[in-house]
Design a protein around this motif. Structure first.
Motif, PDB file in Angstrom:
ATOM      1  N   PRO A  74       0.673  -1.294   0.266  1.00  0.00           N
ATOM      2  CA  PRO A  74       0.156  -0.131   0.049  1.00  0.00           C
ATOM      3  C   PRO A  74       0.767   1.273  -0.021  1.00  0.00           C
ATOM      4  N   PHE A  75       2.193   1.047   0.592  1.00  0.00           N
ATOM      5  CA  PHE A  75       2.828   2.496   0.647  1.00  0.00           C
ATOM      6  C   PHE A  75       3.314   2.977  -0.878  1.00  0.00           C
ATOM      7  N   LEU A  76       3.153   2.109  -1.859  1.00  0.00           N
ATOM      8  CA  LEU A  76       3.297   2.395  -3.255  1.00  0.00           C
ATOM      9  C   LEU A  76       2.195   3.016  -3.859  1.00  0.00           C
ATOM     10  N   ASP A  77       0.990   3.024  -3.385  1.00  0.00           N
ATOM     11  CA  ASP A  77       0.041   3.669  -3.887  1.00  0.00           C
ATOM     12  C   ASP A  77      -0.666   3.062  -5.078  1.00  0.00           C
ATOM     13  N   GLY A  78      -0.691   1.938  -5.425  1.00  0.00           N
ATOM     14  CA  GLY A  78      -1.091   1.115  -6.667  1.00  0.00           C
ATOM     15  C   GLY A  78      -2.436   1.154  -6.682  1.00  0.00           C
ATOM     16  N   ARG A  79      -3.041   1.043  -5.539  1.00  0.00           N
ATOM     17  CA  ARG A  79      -4.471   1.358  -5.234  1.00  0.00           C
ATOM     18  C   ARG A  79      -5.333   2.327  -5.996  1.00  0.00           C
ATOM     19  N   ASP A  80      -4.471   3.492  -6.211  1.00  0.00           N
ATOM     20  CA  ASP A  80      -5.061   4.634  -6.618  1.00  0.00           C
ATOM     21  C   ASP A  80      -5.214   4.534  -8.253  1.00  0.00           C
ATOM     22  N   GLN A  81      -4.193   3.699  -8.861  1.00  0.00           N
ATOM     23  CA  GLN A  81      -4.478   3.578 -10.187  1.00  0.00           C
ATOM     24  C   GLN A  81      -5.696   2.612 -10.785  1.00  0.00           C
ATOM     25  N   ILE A  82      -6.467   1.979  -9.826  1.00  0.00           N
ATOM     26  CA  ILE A  82      -7.212   0.830 -10.153  1.00  0.00           C
ATOM     27  C   ILE A  82      -8.669   1.441 -10.222  1.00  0.00           C
TER      28      ILE A  82
END
Length: 95
Positions: A74-82
């Motif tokens: 989660p610290f890489l913020d990948g969820r924001d891209q989905i």
């Protein structure tokens, strides 16, 4: 899958990386228009590959109703891209 790994005719989607591009592919007849799909991946880091997979499925007319990953960073913020609902089995935090 990554480009060049699947047999037969494929459809691809190329997406930007920090330093270059990459391509994901699907077999041309794997999905039908309106088919509901869930995309499963092993790892969600920056979100680029999973987001490209969602876009590719939508490009061939499928309805991506959700995504799931085994491990999320989660610290890489990948969820924001989905753009689809996303579920993860394990989240690794830093520190």
């Amino acid at each position: 899958r990554k480009e060049g790994k699947l047999p037969g005719p494929t459809r691809g989607h190329t997406y930007a990386l920090e330093y270059g591009t990459d391509t994901v592919e699907i077999q041309q007849d794997a999905l039908t228009v309106g088919q509901r799909v869930v995309i499963l991946d092993d790892l969600l880091a920056t979100g680029g590959t999973l987001a490209a997979s969602v876009r590719l499925c939508e490009k061939v007319g499928a309805d991506v109703v959700g995504c799931a990953v085994v491990i999320e960073l989660p610290f890489l913020d990948g969820r924001d891209q989905i753009t689809s609902p996303l579920h993860s089995l394990v989240c690794y935090e830093t520190g």
